[in-house]
Design a protein around this motif. Structure first.
Motif, PDB file in Angstrom:
ATOM      1  N   ALA A 295      13.137  -4.491 -17.369  1.00 35.81           N
ATOM      2  CA  ALA A 295      14.195  -3.508 -17.539  1.00 35.81           C
ATOM      3  C   ALA A 295      13.670  -2.093 -17.392  1.00 35.81           C
ATOM      4  CB  ALA A 295      14.847  -3.685 -18.913  1.00 35.81           C
ATOM      5  N   ALA A 296      12.389  -1.889 -17.662  1.00 32.14           N
ATOM      6  CA  ALA A 296      11.822  -0.550 -17.611  1.00 32.14           C
ATOM      7  C   ALA A 296      11.045  -0.312 -16.328  1.00 32.14           C
ATOM      8  CB  ALA A 296      10.916  -0.328 -18.822  1.00 32.14           C
ATOM      9  N   HIS A 297      10.407  -1.320 -15.787  1.00 29.09           N
ATOM     10  CA  HIS A 297       9.501  -1.135 -14.668  1.00 29.09           C
ATOM     11  C   HIS A 297       9.801  -2.159 -13.579  1.00 29.09           C
ATOM     12  CE1 HIS A 297       7.693   1.491 -17.548  1.00 29.09           C
ATOM     13  NE2 HIS A 297       7.321   0.501 -18.322  1.00 29.09           N
ATOM     14  N   GLY A 298       8.851  -2.410 -12.710  1.00 25.54           N
ATOM     15  CA  GLY A 298       9.104  -3.357 -11.638  1.00 25.54           C
ATOM     16  C   GLY A 298       7.826  -3.867 -11.022  1.00 25.54           C
ATOM     17  N   ALA A 299       7.871  -5.081 -10.510  1.00 22.47           N
ATOM     18  CA  ALA A 299       6.722  -5.681  -9.840  1.00 22.47           C
ATOM     19  C   ALA A 299       7.223  -6.609  -8.758  1.00 22.47           C
ATOM     20  CB  ALA A 299       5.853  -6.460 -10.837  1.00 22.47           C
ATOM     21  N   VAL A 300       6.368  -6.871  -7.766  1.00 19.79           N
ATOM     22  CA  VAL A 300       6.689  -7.874  -6.758  1.00 19.79           C
ATOM     23  C   VAL A 300       6.714  -9.239  -7.443  1.00 19.79           C
ATOM     24  CG1 VAL A 300       5.920  -9.014  -4.655  1.00 19.79           C
ATOM     25  CG2 VAL A 300       5.661  -6.530  -4.891  1.00 19.79           C
ATOM     26  N   THR A 301       7.798  -9.972  -7.260  1.00 20.07           N
ATOM     27  CA  THR A 301       7.942 -11.271  -7.912  1.00 20.07           C
ATOM     28  C   THR A 301       7.921 -12.439  -6.931  1.00 20.07           C
ATOM     29  OG1 THR A 301      10.336 -10.890  -7.889  1.00 20.07           O
ATOM     30  CG2 THR A 301       9.162 -10.385  -9.932  1.00 20.07           C
TER      31      THR A 301
ATOM     32  N   VAL B 263       6.509  -9.907   7.247  1.00 17.91           N
ATOM     33  CA  VAL B 263       5.986 -10.103   5.894  1.00 17.91           C
ATOM     34  C   VAL B 263       6.880  -9.334   4.931  1.00 17.91           C
ATOM     35  CG1 VAL B 263       3.608 -10.547   6.588  1.00 17.91           C
ATOM     36  CG2 VAL B 263       4.339  -8.197   6.259  1.00 17.91           C
ATOM     37  N   SER B 264       7.326 -10.018   3.883  1.00 23.11           N
ATOM     38  CA  SER B 264       8.293  -9.416   2.960  1.00 23.11           C
ATOM     39  C   SER B 264       7.819  -9.531   1.525  1.00 23.11           C
ATOM     40  CB  SER B 264       9.658 -10.116   3.083  1.00 23.11           C
ATOM     41  OG  SER B 264      10.125 -10.095   4.403  1.00 23.11           O
ATOM     42  N   ALA B 265       8.125  -8.511   0.749  1.00 22.78           N
ATOM     43  CA  ALA B 265       7.915  -8.545  -0.697  1.00 22.78           C
ATOM     44  C   ALA B 265       9.263  -8.366  -1.373  1.00 22.78           C
ATOM     45  CB  ALA B 265       6.961  -7.441  -1.127  1.00 22.78           C
ATOM     46  N   THR B 266       9.470  -9.100  -2.456  1.00 22.19           N
ATOM     47  CA  THR B 266      10.711  -9.002  -3.215  1.00 22.19           C
ATOM     48  C   THR B 266      10.402  -8.508  -4.627  1.00 22.19           C
ATOM     49  OG1 THR B 266      11.750 -10.795  -1.975  1.00 22.19           O
ATOM     50  CG2 THR B 266      12.698 -10.274  -4.133  1.00 22.19           C
ATOM     51  N   TRP B 267      11.139  -7.500  -5.049  1.00 24.36           N
ATOM     52  CA  TRP B 267      11.036  -6.999  -6.419  1.00 24.36           C
ATOM     53  C   TRP B 267      12.194  -7.596  -7.220  1.00 24.36           C
ATOM     54  CZ3 TRP B 267       9.370  -4.552  -2.210  1.00 24.36           C
ATOM     55  CH2 TRP B 267       8.147  -3.893  -2.266  1.00 24.36           C
ATOM     56  N   GLY B 268      11.874  -8.303  -8.296  1.00 25.43           N
ATOM     57  CA  GLY B 268      12.912  -8.916  -9.110  1.00 25.43           C
ATOM     58  C   GLY B 268      13.812  -7.902  -9.766  1.00 25.43           C
TER      59      GLY B 268
ATOM     60  N   GLN C 239      14.473  -6.993  -1.031  1.00 28.27           N
ATOM     61  CA  GLN C 239      13.292  -7.314  -0.239  1.00 28.27           C
ATOM     62  C   GLN C 239      12.994  -6.198   0.763  1.00 28.27           C
ATOM     63  OE1 GLN C 239      13.407 -10.604   2.906  1.00 28.27           O
ATOM     64  NE2 GLN C 239      12.429 -11.652   1.181  1.00 28.27           N
ATOM     65  N   TRP C 240      11.709  -5.901   0.932  1.00 26.35           N
ATOM     66  CA  TRP C 240      11.270  -4.973   1.966  1.00 26.35           C
ATOM     67  C   TRP C 240      10.420  -5.757   2.967  1.00 26.35           C
ATOM     68  CZ3 TRP C 240      12.948  -0.270   3.061  1.00 26.35           C
ATOM     69  CH2 TRP C 240      12.281   0.435   4.062  1.00 26.35           C
ATOM     70  N   THR C 241      10.788  -5.644   4.241  1.00 30.72           N
ATOM     71  CA  THR C 241      10.141  -6.428   5.282  1.00 30.72           C
ATOM     72  C   THR C 241       9.417  -5.532   6.273  1.00 30.72           C
ATOM     73  OG1 THR C 241      11.794  -8.180   5.094  1.00 30.72           O
ATOM     74  CG2 THR C 241      10.495  -8.122   7.119  1.00 30.72           C
ATOM     75  N   SER C 242       8.177  -5.881   6.559  1.00 31.71           N
ATOM     76  CA  SER C 242       7.349  -5.164   7.524  1.00 31.71           C
ATOM     77  C   SER C 242       6.843  -6.163   8.558  1.00 31.71           C
ATOM     78  CB  SER C 242       6.171  -4.486   6.810  1.00 31.71           C
ATOM     79  OG  SER C 242       6.608  -3.723   5.699  1.00 31.71           O
ATOM     80  N   THR C 243       6.023  -5.702   9.479  1.00 29.65           N
ATOM     81  CA  THR C 243       5.513  -6.568  10.541  1.00 29.65           C
ATOM     82  C   THR C 243       4.001  -6.413  10.650  1.00 29.65           C
ATOM     83  OG1 THR C 243       7.578  -6.389  11.793  1.00 29.65           O
ATOM     84  CG2 THR C 243       5.629  -7.081  13.012  1.00 29.65           C
ATOM     85  N   ILE C 244       3.301  -7.536  10.755  1.00 31.00           N
ATOM     86  CA  ILE C 244       1.863  -7.486  11.004  1.00 31.00           C
ATOM     87  C   ILE C 244       1.635  -6.865  12.384  1.00 31.00           C
ATOM     88  CG2 ILE C 244      -0.225  -8.883  11.347  1.00 31.00           C
ATOM     89  CD1 ILE C 244       0.701  -8.826   8.457  1.00 31.00           C
ATOM     90  N   PRO C 245       0.770  -5.848  12.489  1.00 25.90           N
ATOM     91  CA  PRO C 245       0.596  -5.153  13.775  1.00 25.90           C
ATOM     92  C   PRO C 245       0.222  -6.089  14.921  1.00 25.90           C
ATOM     93  CG  PRO C 245      -0.452  -3.926  12.008  1.00 25.90           C
ATOM     94  CD  PRO C 245      -0.035  -5.241  11.419  1.00 25.90           C
ATOM     95  N   GLN C 246       0.811  -5.819  16.065  1.00 24.15           N
ATOM     96  CA  GLN C 246       0.506  -6.603  17.253  1.00 24.15           C
ATOM     97  C   GLN C 246      -0.978  -6.469  17.611  1.00 24.15           C
ATOM     98  OE1 GLN C 246       2.344  -8.687  18.844  1.00 24.15           O
ATOM     99  NE2 GLN C 246       4.434  -8.221  18.172  1.00 24.15           N
ATOM    100  N   GLY C 247      -1.598  -7.579  17.959  1.00 20.13           N
ATOM    101  CA  GLY C 247      -2.982  -7.557  18.407  1.00 20.13           C
ATOM    102  C   GLY C 247      -4.014  -7.408  17.316  1.00 20.13           C
TER     103      GLY C 247
END
Length: 257
Positions: A17-23, A85-90, A156-164
């Motif tokens: 309720a106060a903070h946040g972490a990737v879950t 690649v995605s991380a989700t914060w609960g 969720q925040w989604t990014s991409t592993i760099p090409q090559g």
């Protein structure tokens, strides 16, 4: 009287309720649970480094800034260049501040990799897009910050592993910097282990790399931000070196609600 399991859940909820972490994570379409810090017996086999708490980190110089005090994980995820690649914060509550996603190539096995030295490089970032006329740095409703998309939980925040990107063992670090309190930044970093496959050769040079801690100073203008002062320029420069894009022509990033 609460049972131990119910107490753990209640404690986790109070902390969230106060903070946040990737879950949880999603790497190359496969889901991975995150570390349950308040119920560690339920998350012994995870890709995420096991953190002691997710209270806000308030200094650029503390060693905890690297991976929120985490030091190891028992598992790793497999990805290839170009994978999402995605991380989700609960849970997340703050609408102001940048999102940064970093990688660090380990010299060998994960068991001997601690993320030390100037080996961290960014593969994604997101900041402020307000106009300073209708949308300000401190705006809540209609926030100009991408981080506001995470508010509400299970986002969720989604990014991409760099090409090559060259193959190997890597740490991936997701970082939220909450700037909602004037001149009082709060850092929320989490690390996980990924194995990059393929035959790529792309490696960032020193201009893309930084040490963590070391990539910022507490006195930096984009760290110590008087966010409620609308007389200052309503712009924001994301901390750290530029984003490494690999052999790709441009960075690819998706957001999933």
């Amino acid at each position: 009287m609460l049972s131990p399991s119910v107490f753990s859940v209640a404690l986790f909820a109070a902390g969230a309720a106060a903070h946040g972490a990737v879950t949880s994570y999603t790497f190359a379409g496969k889901n991975y649970p995150g570390y349950q810090g308040f119920s560690p017996a339920n998350s012994k086999k995870v890709v995420q480094w096991q953190w002691p708490d997710y209270n806000p980190i308030t200094s650029c110089s503390t060693a905890k800034l690297r991976c929120n005090g985490g030091t190891s994980a028992t598992e790793s995820a497999t990805v290839a260049p170009g994978d999402k690649v995605s991380a989700t914060w609960g849970q997340w509550t703050h609408s102001q501040g940048p999102i940064l996603v970093w990688l660090y190539k380990c010299a060998g096995s994960f068991s001997s990799c601690d993320g030390s030295g100037a080996g961290w490089f960014k593969i994604d970032e997101a900041g402020f897009h307000g106009d300073g006329v209708k949308t300000f740095l401190d705006s809540e409703t209609g926030s100009g910050w991408d981080i506001a998309k995470l508010v509400g939980g299970n986002k969720q925040w989604t990014s991409t592993i760099p090409q090559g990107l060259a193959p190997g063992n890597y740490l991936i670090r997701h970082e939220l910097i909450a700037l909602h309190q004037a001149n009082a930044p709060q850092f929320y970093p989490e690390c996980a282990q990924v194995v990059v496959t393929g035959s790529g050769t792309a490696t960032p040079d020193a201009s893309y790399k930084a040490a963590i801690p070391g990539y910022c100073k507490d006195s930096d203008a984009n760290i110590k931000v008087p966010i409620n002062n609308r007389q200052i320029p309503q712009t924001y420069a994301i901390p750290g070196p530029p984003v490494f894009k690999g052999t790709g022509a441009k960075r690819v990033r998706d957001f999933t609600a």
